[in-house]
Design a protein around this motif. Structure first.
Motif, PDB file in Angstrom:
ATOM      1  N   ILE A 221      13.154  45.904   9.185  1.00  0.00           N
ATOM      2  CA  ILE A 221      13.460  47.686  10.225  1.00  0.00           C
ATOM      3  C   ILE A 221      12.054  48.431   8.962  1.00  0.00           C
ATOM      4  CG2 ILE A 221      13.811  49.490  10.874  1.00  0.00           C
ATOM      5  CD1 ILE A 221      13.664  47.307  12.974  1.00  0.00           C
ATOM      6  N   LEU A 222      13.000  48.473   7.937  1.00  0.00           N
ATOM      7  CA  LEU A 222      12.343  49.269   7.074  1.00  0.00           C
ATOM      8  C   LEU A 222      11.647  49.162   6.269  1.00  0.00           C
ATOM      9  CD1 LEU A 222      15.210  50.113   4.648  1.00  0.00           C
ATOM     10  CD2 LEU A 222      14.719  51.569   6.522  1.00  0.00           C
ATOM     11  N   GLN A 223      11.128  47.841   6.153  1.00  0.00           N
ATOM     12  CA  GLN A 223       9.163  47.351   5.713  1.00  0.00           C
ATOM     13  C   GLN A 223       8.397  47.221   7.211  1.00  0.00           C
ATOM     14  OE1 GLN A 223       7.881  46.116   3.239  1.00  0.00           O
ATOM     15  NE2 GLN A 223       6.653  46.694   4.126  1.00  0.00           N
TER      16      GLN A 223
ATOM     17  N   ASP B 289       4.971  49.720   6.886  1.00  0.00           N
ATOM     18  CA  ASP B 289       3.604  48.977   6.935  1.00  0.00           C
ATOM     19  C   ASP B 289       3.156  49.694   8.675  1.00  0.00           C
ATOM     20  OD1 ASP B 289       3.561  47.228   5.346  1.00  0.00           O
ATOM     21  OD2 ASP B 289       5.136  45.777   6.668  1.00  0.00           O
ATOM     22  N   GLY B 290       4.009  50.395   9.044  1.00  0.00           N
ATOM     23  CA  GLY B 290       3.214  51.540  10.276  1.00  0.00           C
ATOM     24  C   GLY B 290       2.928  50.504  11.544  1.00  0.00           C
ATOM     25  N   GLU B 291       4.227  49.333  11.293  1.00  0.00           N
ATOM     26  CA  GLU B 291       4.362  48.806  13.006  1.00  0.00           C
ATOM     27  C   GLU B 291       5.006  49.173  13.575  1.00  0.00           C
ATOM     28  OE1 GLU B 291       4.497  44.143  10.199  1.00  0.00           O
ATOM     29  OE2 GLU B 291       2.733  44.788   9.854  1.00  0.00           O
TER      30      GLU B 291
ATOM     31  N   LYS C  80       9.771  57.325  14.590  1.00  0.00           N
ATOM     32  CA  LYS C  80      10.335  59.076  14.137  1.00  0.00           C
ATOM     33  C   LYS C  80      11.959  58.679  14.032  1.00  0.00           C
ATOM     34  CE  LYS C  80      10.919  62.730  16.405  1.00  0.00           C
ATOM     35  NZ  LYS C  80      10.528  63.813  18.039  1.00  0.00           N
ATOM     36  N   LYS C  81      12.360  57.704  14.810  1.00  0.00           N
ATOM     37  CA  LYS C  81      14.000  57.507  14.585  1.00  0.00           C
ATOM     38  C   LYS C  81      14.283  56.832  13.557  1.00  0.00           C
ATOM     39  CE  LYS C  81      17.990  57.061  16.628  1.00  0.00           C
ATOM     40  NZ  LYS C  81      18.844  58.012  17.115  1.00  0.00           N
ATOM     41  N   VAL C  82      13.872  56.071  12.404  1.00  0.00           N
ATOM     42  CA  VAL C  82      14.383  55.608  11.276  1.00  0.00           C
ATOM     43  C   VAL C  82      13.475  57.417   9.947  1.00  0.00           C
ATOM     44  CG1 VAL C  82      13.418  54.042   9.467  1.00  0.00           C
ATOM     45  CG2 VAL C  82      13.333  53.338  12.028  1.00  0.00           C
ATOM     46  N   SER C  83      12.476  57.174  10.106  1.00  0.00           N
ATOM     47  CA  SER C  83      12.321  58.516   9.333  1.00  0.00           C
ATOM     48  C   SER C  83      13.744  59.782   9.572  1.00  0.00           C
ATOM     49  CB  SER C  83      10.981  59.614  10.059  1.00  0.00           C
ATOM     50  OG  SER C  83      10.879  60.743   9.328  1.00  0.00           O
TER      51      SER C  83
ATOM     52  N   GLU D 248      17.598  51.512  -0.405  1.00  0.00           N
ATOM     53  CA  GLU D 248      16.538  50.727   0.119  1.00  0.00           C
ATOM     54  C   GLU D 248      15.555  50.280   0.093  1.00  0.00           C
ATOM     55  OE1 GLU D 248      16.409  46.943   0.381  1.00  0.00           O
ATOM     56  OE2 GLU D 248      17.996  47.793  -0.412  1.00  0.00           O
ATOM     57  N   PHE D 249      14.595  51.548   0.839  1.00  0.00           N
ATOM     58  CA  PHE D 249      13.784  52.118   0.984  1.00  0.00           C
ATOM     59  C   PHE D 249      12.440  52.543  -0.456  1.00  0.00           C
ATOM     60  CE2 PHE D 249      10.232  55.207   1.468  1.00  0.00           C
ATOM     61  CZ  PHE D 249       9.982  54.743   2.961  1.00  0.00           C
ATOM     62  N   ASP D 250      13.185  53.090  -0.752  1.00  0.00           N
ATOM     63  CA  ASP D 250      12.097  53.484  -2.413  1.00  0.00           C
ATOM     64  C   ASP D 250      12.188  52.180  -2.997  1.00  0.00           C
ATOM     65  OD1 ASP D 250      12.595  55.744  -2.455  1.00  0.00           O
ATOM     66  OD2 ASP D 250      14.293  56.149  -3.321  1.00  0.00           O
ATOM     67  N   LYS D 251      13.247  50.678  -2.956  1.00  0.00           N
ATOM     68  CA  LYS D 251      13.115  49.828  -3.568  1.00  0.00           C
ATOM     69  C   LYS D 251      12.391  49.011  -2.673  1.00  0.00           C
ATOM     70  CE  LYS D 251      17.919  49.389  -5.109  1.00  0.00           C
ATOM     71  NZ  LYS D 251      19.017  48.332  -4.898  1.00  0.00           N
TER      72      LYS D 251
END
Length: 306
Positions: free
Chosen positions: A8-10, A14-16, A23-26, A38-41
């Motif tokens: 999901i983070l990837q 990728d904007g997919e 918005k939810k993930v953000s 994890e997002f930074d990595k």
């Protein structure tokens, strides 16, 4: 608080994901240090992949151990790790890698122009103190995008009304590379409408209600067996569209979109790495607000030169 997996983070990078899921993930990234790490990595991995491609070294044998040692070093160097806050859609990997961190000192500096306005509004705070837009976009050549260059505040009073609900655009900020618009969702008396959702018939994963108050968008299962779910947003538009979009000569501008504020009153910012070619048009495309279906559609020309 349930964390998102790397897939999901990837997809977020990728904007997919759908606009609702973006918005939810953000929002989750703003609150969860585990997912931030994890997002930074993942973002650093993407940067490494792009750099390999740009340097055409895929054609040559790669010293994997050396490459991973370098990557591990970079991940531990907090000065070069990119962090994204808020909603940024339609930015590909080569641009995402250029969004960098800022310091609290920068926020203090950005607040100084507020005194000249006399009264500090919430909208002007969102504009002038938005460090993500104002200080962390960096072009491919290394130059920093100034989100307030040639910026000017303008008062709007544009209203689109249906079913006794009004989408009221109250303020505008225009600069060389950005457009920020403040909106209110009002009832017939000019008050903010209550935050309610139409969840009838949905298999809810989370209703978003805490202590009797609606504090988040509801989540509902698309397929409970597979564990897939989506997010029910307060402002909805037809499939493939967003409630607010920026157009130039009939073509949608594929630039970053960032949202700040509450569901019934907030600021949406469109920002690019290059100067915008004015005039541009703001399209409003809303067919449901909370529990109420209707038609809130319109277009406003934005031209700081007039």
């Amino acid at each position: 608080m349930k964390c998102y997996d790397t897939g999901i983070l990837q997809s977020y990078i990728d904007g997919e994901l759908s606009p609702e899921m973006m918005k939810k993930v953000s929002n989750h990234l703003d609150k969860c240090k585990v997912c931030q790490s994890e997002f930074d990595k993942l973002l650093e991995l993407n940067q490494w992949e792009i750099e390999l491609r740009n340097q055409d070294i895929q054609r040559d044998p790669i010293d994997v151990e050396k490459a991973w040692n370098k990557l591990e070093y970079n991940l531990n160097n907090q000065n070069i790790i990119s962090k994204i806050r808020g909603v940024f859609m339609n930015m590909n990997k080569s641009k995402l890698k250029k969004i960098t961190t800022v310091t609290m000192a920068a926020l203090t500096i950005m607040a100084l122009p507020m005194a000249a306005k006399g009264v500090q509004s919430l909208f002007s705070t969102y504009v002038l103190e938005d460090s993500i837009v104002n200080e962390t976009l960096v072009r491919e050549d290394g130059t920093v995008v100034d989100g307030t260059k040639d910026g000017q505040f303008q008062t709007l009073d544009e209203k689109i009304t249906d079913k006794d609900i009004t989408v009221h655009l109250t303020d505008l900020y225009v600069s060389e590379s950005r457009v920020s618009v403040n909106y209110r969702i009002e009832d017939k008396n000019g008050n903010l409408v209550p935050i309610e959702y139409d969840t009838k018939g949905l298999d809810l994963k989370d209703d978003g209600i805490k202590d009797g108050k609606q504090v988040d968008d509801p989540e509902y299962y698309l397929d409970k067996k597979e564990g897939t779910f989506s997010v029910l947003t307060f402002l909805q538009s037809e499939e493939g569209r967003s409630p607010f979009e920026l157009f130039k000569d009939g073509n949608k501008l594929e630039i970053g979109v960032r949202e700040l504020g509450e569901k019934t009153e907030g600021t949406i910012t469109f920002v690019g790495f290059n100067p915008l070619e004015y005039p541009v048009n703001l399209d409003i495309n809303i067919n449901k607000i909370g529990k109420v279906s209707g038609s809130w559609n319109g277009q406003i020309e934005i031209n700081p030169n007039k």
